[in-house]
Design a protein around this motif. Structure first.
Motif, PDB file in Angstrom:
ATOM      1  N   LEU A 155      -3.105   9.641   4.264  1.00 13.45           N
ATOM      2  CA  LEU A 155      -3.349   8.194   4.259  1.00 13.45           C
ATOM      3  C   LEU A 155      -2.560   7.463   5.341  1.00 13.45           C
ATOM      4  CD1 LEU A 155      -3.401   7.431   0.428  1.00 13.45           C
ATOM      5  CD2 LEU A 155      -5.328   7.725   1.978  1.00 13.45           C
ATOM      6  N   GLY A 156      -1.898   8.224   6.182  1.00 15.94           N
ATOM      7  CA  GLY A 156      -1.158   7.609   7.287  1.00 15.94           C
ATOM      8  C   GLY A 156      -0.039   6.702   6.808  1.00 15.94           C
ATOM      9  N   GLN A 157       0.673   7.152   5.774  1.00 14.39           N
ATOM     10  CA  GLN A 157       1.688   6.270   5.168  1.00 14.39           C
ATOM     11  C   GLN A 157       3.043   6.428   5.857  1.00 14.39           C
ATOM     12  OE1 GLN A 157       1.180   7.383   1.059  1.00 14.39           O
ATOM     13  NE2 GLN A 157      -0.244   5.690   0.687  1.00 14.39           N
ATOM     14  N   VAL A 158       3.226   5.696   6.940  1.00 17.04           N
ATOM     15  CA  VAL A 158       4.514   5.653   7.634  1.00 17.04           C
ATOM     16  C   VAL A 158       4.921   4.185   7.667  1.00 17.04           C
ATOM     17  CG1 VAL A 158       5.735   6.139   9.776  1.00 17.04           C
ATOM     18  CG2 VAL A 158       3.901   7.651   9.021  1.00 17.04           C
ATOM     19  N   LEU A 159       6.003   3.862   6.980  1.00 14.55           N
ATOM     20  CA  LEU A 159       6.337   2.453   6.786  1.00 14.55           C
ATOM     21  C   LEU A 159       7.017   1.854   8.012  1.00 14.55           C
ATOM     22  CD1 LEU A 159       7.468   2.440   3.062  1.00 14.55           C
ATOM     23  CD2 LEU A 159       5.188   2.519   4.053  1.00 14.55           C
ATOM     24  N   THR A 160       6.893   0.556   8.146  1.00 14.00           N
ATOM     25  CA  THR A 160       7.462  -0.142   9.294  1.00 14.00           C
ATOM     26  C   THR A 160       8.947  -0.408   9.059  1.00 14.00           C
ATOM     27  OG1 THR A 160       5.337  -1.297   9.400  1.00 14.00           O
ATOM     28  CG2 THR A 160       7.099  -2.129  10.804  1.00 14.00           C
ATOM     29  N   PRO A 161       9.817  -0.016   9.992  1.00 17.44           N
ATOM     30  CA  PRO A 161      11.236  -0.351   9.848  1.00 17.44           C
ATOM     31  C   PRO A 161      11.407  -1.881   9.851  1.00 17.44           C
ATOM     32  CG  PRO A 161      10.876   1.256  11.602  1.00 17.44           C
ATOM     33  CD  PRO A 161       9.531   0.764  11.204  1.00 17.44           C
TER      34      PRO A 161
ATOM     35  N   PRO B  48      -4.318  -5.596   5.864  1.00 17.10           N
ATOM     36  CA  PRO B  48      -5.359  -4.722   5.311  1.00 17.10           C
ATOM     37  C   PRO B  48      -4.855  -3.339   4.910  1.00 17.10           C
ATOM     38  CG  PRO B  48      -5.474  -4.713   7.694  1.00 17.10           C
ATOM     39  CD  PRO B  48      -4.363  -5.653   7.335  1.00 17.10           C
ATOM     40  N   ALA B  49      -3.592  -3.031   5.227  1.00 19.02           N
ATOM     41  CA  ALA B  49      -3.018  -1.708   4.906  1.00 19.02           C
ATOM     42  C   ALA B  49      -1.594  -1.963   4.467  1.00 19.02           C
ATOM     43  CB  ALA B  49      -3.078  -0.814   6.150  1.00 19.02           C
ATOM     44  N   VAL B  50      -1.446  -2.636   3.337  1.00 20.67           N
ATOM     45  CA  VAL B  50      -0.206  -3.345   3.023  1.00 20.67           C
ATOM     46  C   VAL B  50       0.937  -2.433   2.589  1.00 20.67           C
ATOM     47  CG1 VAL B  50      -0.769  -3.846   0.594  1.00 20.67           C
ATOM     48  CG2 VAL B  50       0.617  -5.458   1.924  1.00 20.67           C
ATOM     49  N   GLY B  51       0.608  -1.224   2.083  1.00 23.22           N
ATOM     50  CA  GLY B  51       1.682  -0.355   1.591  1.00 23.22           C
ATOM     51  C   GLY B  51       2.471  -1.076   0.506  1.00 23.22           C
TER      52      GLY B  51
ATOM     53  N   GLY C 225       4.190  -3.605   0.775  1.00 26.95           N
ATOM     54  CA  GLY C 225       4.367  -5.033   1.069  1.00 26.95           C
ATOM     55  C   GLY C 225       5.358  -5.298   2.189  1.00 26.95           C
ATOM     56  N   THR C 226       5.644  -4.277   2.993  1.00 28.33           N
ATOM     57  CA  THR C 226       6.665  -4.394   4.049  1.00 28.33           C
ATOM     58  C   THR C 226       6.489  -5.656   4.905  1.00 28.33           C
ATOM     59  OG1 THR C 226       6.339  -2.005   4.224  1.00 28.33           O
ATOM     60  CG2 THR C 226       7.780  -3.039   5.855  1.00 28.33           C
ATOM     61  N   LEU C 227       5.267  -5.915   5.349  1.00 28.03           N
ATOM     62  CA  LEU C 227       5.078  -7.003   6.319  1.00 28.03           C
ATOM     63  C   LEU C 227       5.040  -8.375   5.641  1.00 28.03           C
ATOM     64  CD1 LEU C 227       2.665  -5.030   8.664  1.00 28.03           C
ATOM     65  CD2 LEU C 227       5.098  -5.498   8.992  1.00 28.03           C
TER      66      LEU C 227
ATOM     67  N   ARG D  83      -4.679  -5.399   0.989  1.00 31.87           N
ATOM     68  CA  ARG D  83      -5.430  -4.250   0.503  1.00 31.87           C
ATOM     69  C   ARG D  83      -4.622  -2.979   0.736  1.00 31.87           C
ATOM     70  NH1 ARG D  83      -7.810  -7.554  -1.714  1.00 31.87           N
ATOM     71  NH2 ARG D  83     -10.004  -8.139  -1.582  1.00 31.87           N
ATOM     72  N   ASP D  84      -4.753  -2.030  -0.162  1.00 33.46           N
ATOM     73  CA  ASP D  84      -4.286  -0.667   0.114  1.00 33.46           C
ATOM     74  C   ASP D  84      -5.156   0.272  -0.706  1.00 33.46           C
ATOM     75  OD1 ASP D  84      -1.482   0.494   1.534  1.00 33.46           O
ATOM     76  OD2 ASP D  84      -2.597   1.878   0.234  1.00 33.46           O
ATOM     77  N   ILE D  85      -5.445   1.419  -0.133  1.00 27.87           N
ATOM     78  CA  ILE D  85      -6.335   2.359  -0.805  1.00 27.87           C
ATOM     79  C   ILE D  85      -5.598   3.145  -1.891  1.00 27.87           C
ATOM     80  CG2 ILE D  85      -5.994   4.396   0.654  1.00 27.87           C
ATOM     81  CD1 ILE D  85      -9.133   4.470   0.833  1.00 27.87           C
ATOM     82  N   ASP D  86      -4.266   3.075  -1.862  1.00 28.82           N
ATOM     83  CA  ASP D  86      -3.443   3.892  -2.749  1.00 28.82           C
ATOM     84  C   ASP D  86      -2.873   3.035  -3.886  1.00 28.82           C
ATOM     85  OD1 ASP D  86      -1.671   5.568  -3.938  1.00 28.82           O
ATOM     86  OD2 ASP D  86      -0.546   6.060  -2.121  1.00 28.82           O
TER      87      ASP D  86
ATOM     88  N   ALA E 188      -8.199  -1.010  -2.680  1.00 26.07           N
ATOM     89  CA  ALA E 188      -9.555  -0.896  -2.124  1.00 26.07           C
ATOM     90  C   ALA E 188      -9.489  -0.300  -0.727  1.00 26.07           C
ATOM     91  CB  ALA E 188     -10.206  -2.283  -2.067  1.00 26.07           C
ATOM     92  N   ASP E 189     -10.629   0.197  -0.286  1.00 30.65           N
ATOM     93  CA  ASP E 189     -10.776   0.648   1.096  1.00 30.65           C
ATOM     94  C   ASP E 189     -11.168  -0.577   1.923  1.00 30.65           C
ATOM     95  OD1 ASP E 189     -11.555   1.603   3.514  1.00 30.65           O
ATOM     96  OD2 ASP E 189     -12.765   3.263   2.723  1.00 30.65           O
ATOM     97  N   TYR E 190     -10.231  -1.090   2.689  1.00 32.98           N
ATOM     98  CA  TYR E 190     -10.484  -2.308   3.477  1.00 32.98           C
ATOM     99  C   TYR E 190     -11.685  -2.128   4.410  1.00 32.98           C
ATOM    100  CZ  TYR E 190      -9.910  -5.393   7.503  1.00 32.98           C
ATOM    101  OH  TYR E 190     -10.142  -6.272   8.532  1.00 32.98           O
ATOM    102  N   LEU E 191     -11.878  -0.904   4.899  1.00 34.99           N
ATOM    103  CA  LEU E 191     -12.897  -0.708   5.936  1.00 34.99           C
ATOM    104  C   LEU E 191     -14.321  -0.810   5.412  1.00 34.99           C
ATOM    105  CD1 LEU E 191     -11.196   2.122   8.009  1.00 34.99           C
ATOM    106  CD2 LEU E 191     -11.388  -0.298   8.583  1.00 34.99           C
TER     107      LEU E 191
HETATM  108  C1  LIG Z   1       1.149   2.921   8.096  1.00 37.71           C
HETATM  109  S1  LIG Z   1       1.098   2.494   6.380  1.00 37.71           S
HETATM  110  C2  LIG Z   1       1.708   0.846   6.485  1.00 37.71           C
HETATM  111  C3  LIG Z   1       2.263   0.349   5.224  1.00 37.71           C
HETATM  112  C4  LIG Z   1       2.954  -1.015   5.319  1.00 37.71           C
HETATM  113  N1  LIG Z   1       2.012  -2.025   5.707  1.00 37.71           N
HETATM  114  C5  LIG Z   1       4.088  -0.974   6.297  1.00 37.71           C
HETATM  115  O1  LIG Z   1       3.931  -1.565   7.383  1.00 37.71           O
HETATM  116  O2  LIG Z   1       5.137  -0.409   6.012  1.00 37.71           O
HETATM  117  C6  LIG Z   1      -0.645   2.341   6.168  1.00 37.71           C
HETATM  118  C7  LIG Z   1      -1.115   2.039   4.759  1.00 37.71           C
HETATM  119  O3  LIG Z   1      -2.546   1.985   4.774  1.00 37.71           O
HETATM  120  C8  LIG Z   1      -3.063   2.523   3.576  1.00 37.71           C
HETATM  121  N2  LIG Z   1      -4.460   2.919   3.819  1.00 37.71           N
HETATM  122  C9  LIG Z   1      -4.940   4.063   4.351  1.00 37.71           C
HETATM  123  N3  LIG Z   1      -6.287   4.015   4.436  1.00 37.71           N
HETATM  124  C10 LIG Z   1      -6.647   2.788   3.971  1.00 37.71           C
HETATM  125  C11 LIG Z   1      -7.895   2.138   3.810  1.00 37.71           C
HETATM  126  N4  LIG Z   1      -9.042   2.736   4.186  1.00 37.71           N
HETATM  127  N5  LIG Z   1      -7.924   0.885   3.299  1.00 37.71           N
HETATM  128  C12 LIG Z   1      -6.767   0.267   2.932  1.00 37.71           C
HETATM  129  N6  LIG Z   1      -5.558   0.849   3.051  1.00 37.71           N
HETATM  130  C13 LIG Z   1      -5.488   2.085   3.567  1.00 37.71           C
HETATM  131  C14 LIG Z   1      -2.115   3.655   3.246  1.00 37.71           C
HETATM  132  O4  LIG Z   1      -2.145   3.978   1.877  1.00 37.71           O
HETATM  133  C15 LIG Z   1      -0.768   3.070   3.713  1.00 37.71           C
HETATM  134  O5  LIG Z   1      -0.098   2.459   2.638  1.00 37.71           O
END
Ligand SMILES: C[S@@+](CC[C@H](N)C(=O)[O-])C[C@H]1O[C@@H](n2cnc3c(N)ncnc32)[C@H](O)[C@@H]1O
Length: 492
Positions: free
Chosen positions: A35-41, A66-69, A71-73, A92-95, A116-119
């Motif tokens: 899911l590309g889960q790498v959080l923002t410092p 749209p990929a809030v994780g 809530g970092t941002l 939104r976050d898919i997880d 939800a899947d934002y896309l």
């Molecule tokens: C790189 S992380 C960023 C998390 C957070 N926003 C941050 O900056 O630390 C990307 C986030 O996108 C979510 N994600 C992946 N595919 C997604 C999708 N199709 N729709 C919504 N969220 C998605 C992941 O679960 C993950 O939490």
């Protein structure tokens, strides 16, 4: 604190797109990577908030992540005191686990937070701001790639390259989901600049955004990732870029330039009837000419190229040309069906039918009908036909420019602008060619230009291993873009 979240694998995300070719050889075993889960410092999150720009006092805004994780941002927005009490957060976050963490972390009265899947959603033109760290997922691992690509094609007539990483889809969608004049800030790994789909994204952004800015962040800021980052910010254009305007219509970000600002480019000469005016025998006084490059491989016009044209421009032997033209005219009059076009000129413009405008000449030629990889070749400066653009560098050595124009970075950018003509053929109009955004080589250090000049000379001389030379070209450009070769302030 920045973290790579490692959890046990929970199965695939979303339905697999039909017919998706998959390389599962190195598919990651855990969901966080999928899911590309790498959080923002936090320090980068703060810089991103600052890049959103000043707020109008008392204004309210719709803000998208749209990929809030966790809530970092949005949390950084509150930490910086940038947000207002009446703002609406759309997240939104898919997880589900991320959504739960975000619900705990973001305290605000107007929150629309959904797993939800934002896309697959559609919010075109709705938001004032977007801030995101989009998931970085290789194309082989995107389960719904076909669906995402089809959606963008149907909704916006955009063909995202099949190799594109998942974050490309997020950025394209986010720009469309902004109101005209809305702003976005995103963080990505910096390696995108060297990829074909990254160049496609760059062209998309310069066409659709104003105030585009890319800030490089060095020293591998993402914990556990050996990559640098780029913060990209921009404002969605208030009006679309005009199509046929040959003046600057895009503002390239720092470090990039429009091709039209780096080279002179001119369309070649259109002959009134090629079969009439072309000659392969060197008729005395005929003009060396390039029309077809059949069989020519490599990066230079073959020295034995055997095309000439009967142009009434060579003053050394005008009589010989006139004689040959008269001879051909007599033959054409006997075979009118095969010579309709030239005979129409002859009848309608009896004094000028055999003259042409002065034929342009240039040290580099580019055939703007693209079948595979677009190629720029070194010419000996002869006249050229209208299936080429002639390219003359402004200030930079020709061989260095040959190397640059044949690099993956520039070729990808050219392909991103070309329009499909069917049957695998694409075409790049002159105004589109001039608008292609490429690395600004006038800001390259002189050591890199010298290296590129040597590599270009090697391509031109017909190196046995041109693909290895081109790899070195890419590597040199990449080194400058990543800042390992610091730019100096050479003026063009
Ligand atoms: C790189 S992380 C960023 C998390 C957070 N926003 C941050 O900056 O630390 C990307 C986030 O996108 C979510 N994600 C992946 N595919 C997604 C999708 N199709 N729709 C919504 N969220 C998605 C992941 O679960 C993950 O939490």
């Amino acid at each position: 604190m920045a973290a790579v979240i490692v959890r046990r694998r929970r199965g695939p995300v979303g339905a697999a797109g039909a017919g998706d070719p998959k390389s599962m050889a190195r598919k990651p075993a855990d969901l966080a990577v999928m899911l590309g889960q790498v959080l923002t410092p936090p320090a980068i999150a703060d810089r991103m908030v600052d890049a959103l720009g000043a707020r109008t006092p008392g204004s309210t805004a719709r803000i998208l992540d749209p990929a809030v994780g966790p809530g970092t941002l949005p949390i950084a927005i509150q930490r910086r005191g940038w947000g207002g009490p009446e703002d609406q957060y759309f997240m939104r976050d898919i997880d589900a686990e991320m959504v739960a963490a975000c619900r705990d972390g973001v305290a605000h009265r107007n929150v629309d937070l959904v797993q939800a899947d934002y896309l697959v959603e559609d919010h075109s033109g709705y938001f004032d701001y977007a801030i995101l760290n989009p998931p970085w997922v290789r194309q082989e691992w995107i389960a719904k790639k076909d669906l995402y690509r089809d959606t963008l094609q149907q909704r916006y007539d955009l063909v995202v390259p099949g190799t594109a990483n998942l974050y490309v889809y997020f950025l394209v969608r986010v720009v469309h989901d902004l109101k005209p004049g809305g702003r976005f800030v995103a963080v990505t790994y910096d390696s995108w600049k060297a990829t074909r789909y990254g160049q496609w994204l760059m062209q998309f952004l310069v066409r659709n955004c104003e105030d585009l800015l890319m800030q490089d962040i060095h020293h591998q800021p993402f914990e556990g990732r050996l990559v640098d980052a780029t913060i990209i910010s921009g404002t969605r254009r208030r009006s679309p870029a005009p199509e046929e305007d040959t003046r600057s219509r895009v503002t390239p970000p720092a470090g990039y330039a429009r091709l039209g600002d780096l080279v002179e480019s001119q369309r070649g000469l259109r002959l009134k009837q090629a079969s009439f005016f072309m000659t392969s025998l060197a008729v005395p006084g005929a003009t060396p000419f390039v029309k077809k490059l059949k069989g020519a491989r490599g990066y230079a016009l073959p020295s034995n190229h055997s095309e000439w044209a009967l142009l009434a421009e060579n003053q050394e032997n005008p009589g010989a040309i006139e004689l040959e033209v008269e001879r051909r005219l007599a033959k054409a009059l006997r075979e009118p069906d095969a010579n309709k076009s030239v005979l129409t000129w002859f009848h309608e413009r009896p004094t000028t039918w055999s003259t042409h405008r002065p034929a342009p000449r240039a040290p580099i030629l580019f055939n703007y009908y693209i079948r595979n990889a677009p190629r720029h070749i070194r010419s000996d400066g002869r006249a050229y036909a209208d299936n080429f653009y002639g390219i003359t560098p402004r200030g930079t050595p020709v061989d260095a420019v040959i190397a640059l124009l044949n690099s993956t970075q520039v070729r990808s950018a050219l392909c991103a602008h070309a329009r499909n003509q069917g049957n695998g053929l694409r075409k790049l109009q002159l105004f589109e060619y001039r608008d292609v955004v490429v690395p600004d080589w006038t800001k390259f250090p002189s050591s890199a230009i010298a290296r590129l000049r040597d590599l270009g000379a090697s391509l031109v001389s017909g190196s046995d291993n041109s693909s290895a030379v081109l790899e070195l070209v890419d590597h040199t450009i990449d080194g400058v873009l990543r800042g390992s070769l610091r730019p100096d302030r050479r003026s063009p």
